[in-house]
Design a protein around this motif. Sequence first.
Motif, PDB file in Angstrom:
ATOM      1  N   ASN A  95       0.843  -1.187   0.000  1.00  0.00           N
ATOM      2  CA  ASN A  95       0.000   0.000   0.000  1.00  0.00           C
ATOM      3  C   ASN A  95       0.884   1.243   0.000  1.00  0.00           C
ATOM      4  O   ASN A  95       2.119   1.151   0.062  1.00  0.00           O
ATOM      5  CB  ASN A  95      -0.954   0.000   1.200  1.00  0.00           C
ATOM      6  N   GLN A  96       0.256   2.402  -0.026  1.00  0.00           N
ATOM      7  CA  GLN A  96       1.006   3.659  -0.127  1.00  0.00           C
ATOM      8  C   GLN A  96       1.867   3.887   1.107  1.00  0.00           C
ATOM      9  O   GLN A  96       2.987   4.409   1.023  1.00  0.00           O
ATOM     10  CB  GLN A  96       0.050   4.832  -0.326  1.00  0.00           C
ATOM     11  N   ALA A  97       1.352   3.515   2.282  1.00  0.00           N
ATOM     12  CA  ALA A  97       2.112   3.730   3.513  1.00  0.00           C
ATOM     13  C   ALA A  97       3.433   2.971   3.482  1.00  0.00           C
ATOM     14  O   ALA A  97       4.486   3.509   3.862  1.00  0.00           O
ATOM     15  CB  ALA A  97       1.272   3.302   4.716  1.00  0.00           C
ATOM     16  N   VAL A  98       3.389   1.715   3.031  1.00  0.00           N
ATOM     17  CA  VAL A  98       4.624   0.926   2.944  1.00  0.00           C
ATOM     18  C   VAL A  98       5.547   1.512   1.891  1.00  0.00           C
ATOM     19  O   VAL A  98       6.777   1.560   2.062  1.00  0.00           O
ATOM     20  CB  VAL A  98       4.289  -0.548   2.627  1.00  0.00           C
ATOM     21  N   ALA A  99       4.975   1.979   0.791  1.00  0.00           N
ATOM     22  CA  ALA A  99       5.796   2.591  -0.255  1.00  0.00           C
ATOM     23  C   ALA A  99       6.505   3.836   0.273  1.00  0.00           C
ATOM     24  O   ALA A  99       7.679   4.079  -0.030  1.00  0.00           O
ATOM     25  CB  ALA A  99       4.924   2.942  -1.453  1.00  0.00           C
ATOM     26  N   ASP A 100       5.799   4.623   1.081  1.00  0.00           N
ATOM     27  CA  ASP A 100       6.410   5.833   1.641  1.00  0.00           C
ATOM     28  C   ASP A 100       7.559   5.486   2.586  1.00  0.00           C
ATOM     29  O   ASP A 100       8.575   6.192   2.623  1.00  0.00           O
ATOM     30  CB  ASP A 100       5.356   6.647   2.392  1.00  0.00           C
ATOM     31  N   MET A 101       7.403   4.398   3.349  1.00  0.00           N
ATOM     32  CA  MET A 101       8.449   4.000   4.293  1.00  0.00           C
ATOM     33  C   MET A 101       9.748   3.622   3.578  1.00  0.00           C
ATOM     34  O   MET A 101      10.845   3.820   4.114  1.00  0.00           O
ATOM     35  CB  MET A 101       7.967   2.813   5.132  1.00  0.00           C
ATOM     36  N   SER A 102       9.637   3.068   2.382  1.00  0.00           N
ATOM     37  CA  SER A 102      10.829   2.586   1.675  1.00  0.00           C
ATOM     38  C   SER A 102      11.363   3.598   0.670  1.00  0.00           C
ATOM     39  O   SER A 102      12.260   3.270  -0.113  1.00  0.00           O
ATOM     40  CB  SER A 102      10.493   1.281   0.950  1.00  0.00           C
ATOM     41  N   ARG A 103      10.833   4.837   0.694  1.00  0.00           N
ATOM     42  CA  ARG A 103      11.221   5.826  -0.315  1.00  0.00           C
ATOM     43  C   ARG A 103      12.715   6.153  -0.261  1.00  0.00           C
ATOM     44  O   ARG A 103      13.348   6.413  -1.285  1.00  0.00           O
ATOM     45  CB  ARG A 103      10.392   7.089  -0.127  1.00  0.00           C
ATOM     46  N   ALA A 104      13.313   6.081   0.934  1.00  0.00           N
ATOM     47  CA  ALA A 104      14.721   6.459   1.081  1.00  0.00           C
ATOM     48  C   ALA A 104      15.652   5.538   0.306  1.00  0.00           C
ATOM     49  O   ALA A 104      16.735   5.955  -0.118  1.00  0.00           O
ATOM     50  CB  ALA A 104      15.103   6.469   2.570  1.00  0.00           C
ATOM     51  N   THR A 105      15.237   4.287   0.135  1.00  0.00           N
ATOM     52  CA  THR A 105      16.106   3.316  -0.553  1.00  0.00           C
ATOM     53  C   THR A 105      15.534   2.866  -1.889  1.00  0.00           C
ATOM     54  O   THR A 105      16.153   2.044  -2.567  1.00  0.00           O
ATOM     55  CB  THR A 105      16.307   2.076   0.342  1.00  0.00           C
ATOM     56  N   GLN A 106      14.397   3.416  -2.267  1.00  0.00           N
ATOM     57  CA  GLN A 106      13.699   2.899  -3.445  1.00  0.00           C
ATOM     58  C   GLN A 106      14.536   3.019  -4.714  1.00  0.00           C
ATOM     59  O   GLN A 106      14.696   2.046  -5.459  1.00  0.00           O
ATOM     60  CB  GLN A 106      12.376   3.646  -3.632  1.00  0.00           C
ATOM     61  N   ASP A 107      15.081   4.202  -4.965  1.00  0.00           N
ATOM     62  CA  ASP A 107      15.806   4.402  -6.218  1.00  0.00           C
ATOM     63  C   ASP A 107      17.063   3.528  -6.295  1.00  0.00           C
ATOM     64  O   ASP A 107      17.367   2.960  -7.345  1.00  0.00           O
ATOM     65  CB  ASP A 107      16.178   5.881  -6.375  1.00  0.00           C
ATOM     66  N   GLU A 108      17.777   3.434  -5.183  1.00  0.00           N
ATOM     67  CA  GLU A 108      19.003   2.636  -5.183  1.00  0.00           C
ATOM     68  C   GLU A 108      18.688   1.155  -5.336  1.00  0.00           C
ATOM     69  O   GLU A 108      19.382   0.432  -6.073  1.00  0.00           O
ATOM     70  CB  GLU A 108      19.799   2.884  -3.900  1.00  0.00           C
ATOM     71  N   MET A 109      17.633   0.677  -4.667  1.00  0.00           N
ATOM     72  CA  MET A 109      17.267  -0.730  -4.815  1.00  0.00           C
ATOM     73  C   MET A 109      16.837  -1.020  -6.242  1.00  0.00           C
ATOM     74  O   MET A 109      17.194  -2.069  -6.817  1.00  0.00           O
ATOM     75  CB  MET A 109      16.161  -1.114  -3.836  1.00  0.00           C
ATOM     76  N   LEU A 110      16.076  -0.110  -6.854  1.00  0.00           N
ATOM     77  CA  LEU A 110      15.666  -0.310  -8.242  1.00  0.00           C
ATOM     78  C   LEU A 110      16.887  -0.400  -9.149  1.00  0.00           C
ATOM     79  O   LEU A 110      16.954  -1.257 -10.043  1.00  0.00           O
ATOM     80  CB  LEU A 110      14.754   0.837  -8.686  1.00  0.00           C
ATOM     81  N   ARG A 111      17.872   0.483  -8.928  1.00  0.00           N
ATOM     82  CA  ARG A 111      19.087   0.431  -9.741  1.00  0.00           C
ATOM     83  C   ARG A 111      19.803  -0.901  -9.573  1.00  0.00           C
ATOM     84  O   ARG A 111      20.262  -1.520 -10.550  1.00  0.00           O
ATOM     85  CB  ARG A 111      20.017   1.587  -9.349  1.00  0.00           C
ATOM     86  N   GLN A 112      19.892  -1.382  -8.345  1.00  0.00           N
ATOM     87  CA  GLN A 112      20.578  -2.654  -8.095  1.00  0.00           C
ATOM     88  C   GLN A 112      19.844  -3.826  -8.749  1.00  0.00           C
ATOM     89  O   GLN A 112      20.464  -4.720  -9.333  1.00  0.00           O
ATOM     90  CB  GLN A 112      20.715  -2.885  -6.582  1.00  0.00           C
ATOM     91  N   LEU A 113      18.518  -3.795  -8.657  1.00  0.00           N
ATOM     92  CA  LEU A 113      17.735  -4.910  -9.198  1.00  0.00           C
ATOM     93  C   LEU A 113      17.760  -4.955 -10.721  1.00  0.00           C
ATOM     94  O   LEU A 113      17.643  -6.030 -11.317  1.00  0.00           O
ATOM     95  CB  LEU A 113      16.282  -4.800  -8.720  1.00  0.00           C
ATOM     96  N   THR A 114      17.907  -3.810 -11.350  1.00  0.00           N
ATOM     97  CA  THR A 114      17.768  -3.769 -12.814  1.00  0.00           C
ATOM     98  C   THR A 114      19.071  -3.516 -13.558  1.00  0.00           C
ATOM     99  O   THR A 114      19.152  -3.804 -14.754  1.00  0.00           O
ATOM    100  CB  THR A 114      16.764  -2.670 -13.219  1.00  0.00           C
ATOM    101  N   SER A 115      20.111  -3.002 -12.885  1.00  0.00           N
ATOM    102  CA  SER A 115      21.307  -2.579 -13.614  1.00  0.00           C
ATOM    103  C   SER A 115      22.597  -3.196 -13.105  1.00  0.00           C
ATOM    104  O   SER A 115      23.674  -2.799 -13.541  1.00  0.00           O
ATOM    105  CB  SER A 115      21.435  -1.039 -13.545  1.00  0.00           C
ATOM    106  N   SER A 116      22.535  -4.128 -12.214  1.00  0.00           N
ATOM    107  CA  SER A 116      23.758  -4.732 -11.680  1.00  0.00           C
ATOM    108  C   SER A 116      24.370  -5.705 -12.680  1.00  0.00           C
ATOM    109  O   SER A 116      23.653  -6.301 -13.490  1.00  0.00           O
ATOM    110  CB  SER A 116      23.451  -5.462 -10.367  1.00  0.00           C
ATOM    111  N   PRO A 117      25.681  -5.899 -12.617  1.00  0.00           N
ATOM    112  CA  PRO A 117      26.341  -6.817 -13.543  1.00  0.00           C
ATOM    113  C   PRO A 117      26.027  -8.289 -13.271  1.00  0.00           C
ATOM    114  O   PRO A 117      26.357  -9.143 -14.083  1.00  0.00           O
ATOM    115  CB  PRO A 117      27.831  -6.526 -13.325  1.00  0.00           C
ATOM    116  N   LYS A 118      25.440  -8.590 -12.136  1.00  0.00           N
ATOM    117  CA  LYS A 118      25.010  -9.952 -11.819  1.00  0.00           C
ATOM    118  C   LYS A 118      23.559  -9.896 -11.349  1.00  0.00           C
ATOM    119  O   LYS A 118      23.097  -8.845 -10.898  1.00  0.00           O
ATOM    120  CB  LYS A 118      25.911 -10.586 -10.760  1.00  0.00           C
ATOM    121  N   PRO A 119      22.813 -10.989 -11.439  1.00  0.00           N
ATOM    122  CA  PRO A 119      21.406 -10.962 -11.017  1.00  0.00           C
ATOM    123  C   PRO A 119      21.263 -10.606  -9.537  1.00  0.00           C
ATOM    124  O   PRO A 119      21.985 -11.126  -8.692  1.00  0.00           O
ATOM    125  CB  PRO A 119      20.934 -12.404 -11.282  1.00  0.00           C
ATOM    126  N   VAL A 120      20.330  -9.711  -9.272  1.00  0.00           N
ATOM    127  CA  VAL A 120      19.964  -9.348  -7.899  1.00  0.00           C
ATOM    128  C   VAL A 120      18.463  -9.591  -7.770  1.00  0.00           C
ATOM    129  O   VAL A 120      17.667  -9.021  -8.516  1.00  0.00           O
ATOM    130  CB  VAL A 120      20.309  -7.879  -7.589  1.00  0.00           C
TER     131      VAL A 120
END
Length: 717
Positions: A406-431
């Motif tokens: 839900n939105q509340a959980v999304a707001d809680m993870s906003r501090a790490t959201q962009d970095e986690m997305l980068r790691q999950l989609t752009s890392s040289p090995k599967p994450v």
Amino acid sequence: MTTLTSETDSPRTLDPARLRELLEPKSIVIIGANTRSAWSHFTYSNLVSGGFEGKLYLVNRRGEDCHGQASFATIADLPEAPDLAIVLTGTDSLATILEEARIKGIRNLIMLAAGLGEAGAEGAALQASLVERARAADQLILGPNNLGFLNTHSRVAAFSHMTQMPMISGGVGIATQSGALAIYLLPYMASRGVGCSTAVTVGNEAMISAIDVMSLLVDDENTKVIAAYLEQISDPAQFLDVAARARAAGKPIVIFKAGRSEASARVAAAHTGSLVGDDTVIDAACRQHGVIRVEGIEDLVATAGLIEAYGALPGRRMGVVTGSGAMCALVADKADAAGLDLPAPHPDTVQGLHDAGLPAFSTVNNPMDTTGYVSVDPTILTKAAQCFIDDPNYDFVVVNGSWPANQAVADMSRATQDEMLRQLTSSPKPVIAMSFLPTEVTEFGRAFAAEHGFPHASDSFDRGITAAARSAWWGQRAAELAADGEPPAAAPIAKPAGADSWTEVQSGEFLRSLGVPYVPAVVASSAEEAVAAAEDLGYPVVLKIASEDIAHKTEVGGVRLMLSDADAVAEAYRFIRASVAELAPAARVQGVAVSPMRPAGTEMLVGVVRDPRWGLVLAVGFGGVMVELLKDSAVRLLPVGPAEIRRMLESLKGIDLLTGFRGGEATDLDELAEAIFKISQVAVGLGDELEELEINPLRVSGNQIEALDALIRWKDQ
């Protein structure tokens, strides 16, 4: 091309393009539409809610409005011949409807009705007659006794039961022999964020089998992973052909094959039969040909979803970053059970984590617990993940995470959201993101992931770790099979005259003449002849009854070992003849075989038995009388090459007995694999003549490899 079978016809071919025509209609008619019918309601509403954009007609025998739409009283009244007819009527009307559809020019039909091929002789006869009519008219029937299909990319939800609409489109193609299972499977996939390309329920498989559907999915551009629920594999040759084509196309096949508890060992004269049960053969066929077999529907979805998103993982070395010690313990147990490795972090990773702010009191391990410090610095989780991503000790990295509910959980993870997305989609090995416990993906979560581009998140460590192991296995297995190539062809071998009445000695001479290492033997018909043979072969010797009727010689007192002089040989000869006469009086006896007594070694079993569906099956294990007790064996379909036979040996629990256990002499596994390969090539060369061949034991002492006993059973013997 795929095979198409029925109870009354020999195998035929079904052009995948013909099946695709049925699954991609531009116009549809529902025959038997009725506002008061739940089947009709679900069929109509699914097509509409699923986004079908073609023409949709209804046939109701009264010509009354149905579902807010006008209907036609007869098929003949339709203004055109629709591409697909969904037939909701009972069995009594099917022949008439099929004929009326033929006259109208309707070539593709889904028949939901039950009470045909699955319902006894009368129903089977009706089904066979419908198939005969359809083939004569170039019509194709999906079913009967099924619920239809969904094609999410073409927006055709021709599914006649309640399910979530519109379906999430994705890359997992489904073939299922059970329509009812699809009722639960499809919404479960959606609840785990796994999208479907095409899902087909085949029912009785009168004209279209689940393997036909799998074959189509191999060439389907929208399908990345093929998932199947199978209750039987009626055409093993077609199944293996589809597996090979899917492998070549880079598409994993994941199957849930029901019926393990019904597995039965076939009756056979030798020990091999007790090792090669029906389910064991299916397991072997899947493993050998790179098909992933799972244990349940949840595992089917978890494995297919993870592989669709991440493909074949590049290895088995896994790094894991969590925020809980309990998670670490669970992951470690699951990884060990699944066969994944958890290497320790590289020293640079340890230093990097402390440089990133991990408290000095924290211990850096794998799995990694970032501790409660994550509440102080939420970014420590992504910082730790990056250190593990950069670590050369890991082939892939798992991080604790999931789509927000839900939105509340999304707001809680906003501090790490962009970095986690980068790691999950752009890392040289599967994450790979995995939640701790099974987690349902909400509508909000799906929308959030789609909006921000988050890849699939496995619903739990419990299922996700196992799915990751299967993904890594599939990648490794596909590479092995590509490197091995096709097994060498076996030269044809004619069945010798008189072979039906061979003794073990004659079987041994036959195998030795074909290059199989086999201990020499002489058949004696008297004590004096036995002594003379022993003198010629050299002491010590072993005596065994020579009879084509006695497979298990020890059970009738037919074996004496370590005979070191003439008196012992003469006494043993008389004992064996007397014991066999008492315990097996009806057995035909040619005499007593005298062979050199070999020193102690590791006893192995090499057996080949004919499976009525899959053909010749090779079993390799530790032999003698222990084979049935320990059940430590490996099974493959024939033909098979030396490299795969070596893998069979390496998979045995007792492999240490061959590799120098407690100072023993190690055996060259390649040399042993080559000896077993020669035995298997004899079996393949004999072809349809052979029912069973067993070497038990095959004595292995260092690189001394020699068969000491053999049984050959011929077809119809």
